[in-house]
Design an enzyme around this catalytic site. Structure first.
Site, mmCIF file in Angstrom:
data_model
loop_
_atom_site.group_PDB
_atom_site.id
_atom_site.type_symbol
_atom_site.label_atom_id
_atom_site.label_comp_id
_atom_site.label_asym_id
_atom_site.label_seq_id
_atom_site.Cartn_x
_atom_site.Cartn_y
_atom_site.Cartn_z
ATOM 1 N N HIS A 119 -2.990 6.205 4.494
ATOM 2 C CA HIS A 119 -1.555 6.253 4.752
ATOM 3 C C HIS A 119 -1.019 7.613 4.292
ATOM 4 O O HIS A 119 -1.386 8.105 3.218
ATOM 5 C CB HIS A 119 -0.816 5.181 3.945
ATOM 6 C CG HIS A 119 -0.978 3.777 4.469
ATOM 7 N ND1 HIS A 119 -1.767 3.441 5.546
ATOM 8 C CD2 HIS A 119 -0.427 2.605 4.034
ATOM 9 C CE1 HIS A 119 -1.681 2.138 5.765
ATOM 10 N NE2 HIS A 119 -0.882 1.608 4.856
ATOM 11 N N CYS A 137 0.820 -1.227 0.000
ATOM 12 C CA CYS A 137 0.000 0.000 0.000
ATOM 13 C C CYS A 137 0.855 1.279 0.000
ATOM 14 O O CYS A 137 0.541 2.249 -0.697
ATOM 15 C CB CYS A 137 -0.947 -0.002 1.180
ATOM 16 S SG CYS A 137 -0.286 -0.775 2.654
HETATM 17 N N1 LIG Z 1 -4.972 -3.544 4.297
HETATM 18 C C1 LIG Z 1 -4.193 -2.950 3.419
HETATM 19 O O1 LIG Z 1 -4.025 -1.714 3.380
HETATM 20 C C2 LIG Z 1 -3.480 -3.779 2.412
HETATM 21 C C3 LIG Z 1 -2.825 -3.132 1.371
HETATM 22 C C4 LIG Z 1 -2.136 -3.867 0.421
HETATM 23 C C5 LIG Z 1 -2.138 -5.241 0.539
HETATM 24 N N2 LIG Z 1 -2.791 -5.841 1.560
HETATM 25 C C6 LIG Z 1 -2.759 -7.299 1.621
HETATM 26 O O2 LIG Z 1 -4.050 -7.834 1.411
HETATM 27 C C7 LIG Z 1 -4.197 -9.041 2.161
HETATM 28 C C8 LIG Z 1 -5.438 -8.981 3.036
HETATM 29 O O3 LIG Z 1 -5.410 -7.839 3.852
HETATM 30 P P1 LIG Z 1 -6.683 -7.374 4.687
HETATM 31 O O4 LIG Z 1 -6.276 -6.080 5.248
HETATM 32 O O5 LIG Z 1 -7.940 -7.462 3.892
HETATM 33 O O6 LIG Z 1 -6.734 -8.518 5.838
HETATM 34 P P2 LIG Z 1 -7.966 -8.983 6.737
HETATM 35 O O7 LIG Z 1 -8.909 -7.870 6.976
HETATM 36 O O8 LIG Z 1 -7.345 -9.657 7.915
HETATM 37 O O9 LIG Z 1 -8.725 -10.098 5.862
HETATM 38 C C9 LIG Z 1 -8.141 -11.337 5.526
HETATM 39 C C10 LIG Z 1 -9.057 -12.091 4.588
HETATM 40 O O10 LIG Z 1 -8.408 -13.289 4.195
HETATM 41 C C11 LIG Z 1 -9.255 -14.406 4.467
HETATM 42 N N3 LIG Z 1 -8.489 -15.597 4.805
HETATM 43 C C12 LIG Z 1 -7.608 -15.754 5.824
HETATM 44 N N4 LIG Z 1 -7.133 -17.031 5.835
HETATM 45 C C13 LIG Z 1 -7.732 -17.677 4.808
HETATM 46 C C14 LIG Z 1 -7.677 -19.008 4.293
HETATM 47 N N5 LIG Z 1 -6.906 -19.941 4.859
HETATM 48 N N6 LIG Z 1 -8.452 -19.320 3.224
HETATM 49 C C15 LIG Z 1 -9.251 -18.394 2.658
HETATM 50 N N7 LIG Z 1 -9.366 -17.124 3.087
HETATM 51 C C16 LIG Z 1 -8.602 -16.766 4.156
HETATM 52 C C17 LIG Z 1 -10.075 -13.953 5.640
HETATM 53 O O11 LIG Z 1 -11.236 -14.770 5.728
HETATM 54 P P3 LIG Z 1 -11.937 -15.069 7.159
HETATM 55 O O12 LIG Z 1 -12.787 -13.853 7.423
HETATM 56 O O13 LIG Z 1 -12.729 -16.293 6.858
HETATM 57 O O14 LIG Z 1 -10.842 -15.278 8.145
HETATM 58 C C18 LIG Z 1 -10.386 -12.505 5.222
HETATM 59 O O15 LIG Z 1 -11.411 -12.504 4.252
HETATM 60 C C19 LIG Z 1 -2.873 -9.205 2.911
HETATM 61 O O16 LIG Z 1 -2.037 -10.029 2.133
HETATM 62 C C20 LIG Z 1 -2.312 -7.817 2.963
HETATM 63 O O17 LIG Z 1 -0.908 -7.821 3.073
HETATM 64 C C21 LIG Z 1 -3.470 -5.154 2.475
#
Ligand SMILES: NC(=O)c1ccc[n+]([C@@H]2O[C@H](COP(=O)([O-])OP(=O)(O)OC[C@H]3O[C@@H](n4cnc5c(N)ncnc54)[C@H](OP(=O)(O)O)[C@@H]3O)[C@@H](O)[C@H]2O)c1
Length: 344
Positions: free
Chosen positions: A242, A130
């Protein structure tokens, strides 16, 4: 015929925003499926005015899916992206799992849209971190004009960058402090409420953190390997958005006025810079918006051809979900992907 799109991580912070953005931008999808872990099977998420019930990733058949937007963390991507790609769907992945693979394009459409052409090597395209996404959107037009030699950046990263657990922790700690309850620390290494933490992701041997290293490696891959960059990444008690304090050294002279004019016409950038109280953008104002905002543009007379500026963007949108949907749009607009035949 439209595309079939699967959103993996649809119950998470980024996944929910992906569904919003697919709807807002009227992405040409005939069908959108929401996938998450088994824990969330049946949980409802919004896609425009529709409600989708989340299905489990590990039992889903991808054989008629065209595009898979993934945001379920690095471990899930490492295991599942190749399997999904082998079934013929293009995976656009938000984790860091594939970003540094030479056979995987790392794309910010305003900066290096042409890199998508190599997606077929693995059928995977990576979305940057990000903090990198917003930085390269602001740097690209300046690099084209005066060639960047070196960048020094300090980030002020919101807790939503650490997923929904990050947001919950700031919320819980703030409530606990106001009601004189004990403060629990789970997600972050120190208290985040009414504090800030100069540490994001793991420490590396040279004393920098992985988050800082990602900004270096990703800027080089997306923009120019010759750019030198040093970053200090800090987590701050802001829910969404950010911010970055950026100092740039160019090869050729460039004034603040020139930079302001260049940035005003750059794709994805909005300049708000009136040099008076409030004449700049804060993360609170950038949340929910698509632009990368640039403010406080000024010359830095302590180095040759130096400029400093302030840059803010919604990390869940340009930093993740919006950028991923823009990559999918690039594939569609450049006719690099046609919908697969599906049974009627
Ligand atoms: N947040 C940011 O600003 C940002 C920016 C760039 C990249 N990212 C990347 O995007 C990804 C997700 O970030 P987020 O902020 O959305 O995280 P989050 O809010 O913690 O959400 C994680 C998601 O992944 C799912 N998940 C976890 N384990 C899983 C599995 N074994 N099988 C299938 N689904 C699974 C979760 O499902 P459940 O609800 O069922 O647990 C939830 O839908 C990360 O790799 C992060 O590094 C995030």
């Amino acid at each position: 015929m439209g595309y079939k799109v699967a959103v993996v991580g649809a119950t998470g912070n980024v996944g929910r925003v992906m569904l919003d953005i697919l709807d807002e931008r009227a992405f040409p999808a005939d069908e959108v499926v929401a996938l998450a872990s088994r824990r969330s099977q049946g949980v409802e998420v919004s896609y425009g005015d529709r409600r989708l019930k989340a299905k489990a990733l590990d039992t889903y058949d991808f054989s008629d899916v065209d595009i898979c937007l993934m945001s379920a963390g690095g471990d899930v991507s490492r295991e599942w992206a190749p399997r999904i790609a082998a079934q013929g769907a293009v995976v656009i992945d938000n984790s860091s799992a594939w970003r540094y693979d030479p056979d995987v394009p790392l794309v910010v459409p305003e900066v290096n849209a042409e890199a998508v052409r190599d997606f077929k090597k693995k059928n995977i395209i990576a979305n940057p971190n990000c903090s990198t996404a917003q930085l390269v959107v602001a740097l690209k037009p300046l690099h084209d004009a005066a060639k960047i030699k070196r960048v020094v950046v300090a980030t002020y990263q919101s807790v939503s960058g650490a997923g929904k657990e990050g947001e919950d922790e700031l919320d819980r700690q703030t409530r606990a402090l106001y009601s004189l309850q004990p403060v629990e620390q789970k997600k972050f290494p120190k208290r985040i409420a009414f504090n800030l933490i100069p540490h994001i992701d793991a420490f590396m041997e040279d004393g920098s953190t992985k988050e800082e290293w990602k900004m270096v490696a990703e800027t080089k891959k997306i923009l120019d390997p010759a750019i030198k960059l040093t970053a200090t990444c800090v987590r701050v008690p802001v829910f969404v958005g950010h911010s970055e304090a950026v100092n740039v050294e160019f090869e050729r002279p460039i004034t603040a006025d020139e930079a302001r004019e260049i940035l005003r016409s750059a794709p994805g950038v909005m300049v708000i810079d009136t040099r008076e109280p409030g004449g700049y953008i804060t993360p609170h104002e950038a949340a929910g918006e698509d632009a990368t905002y640039v403010s406080r543009i000024r010359e830095d007379i302590t180095v040759e051809n130096g400029l400093s500026f302030w840059c803010v963007s919604d990390n869940l949108r340009k930093g993740a979900a919006l950028n991923a949907v823009q990559i999918a749009e690039t594939l569609v607009n450049r006719r690099l992907l046609t919908p697969r035949q599906r049974a009627a």
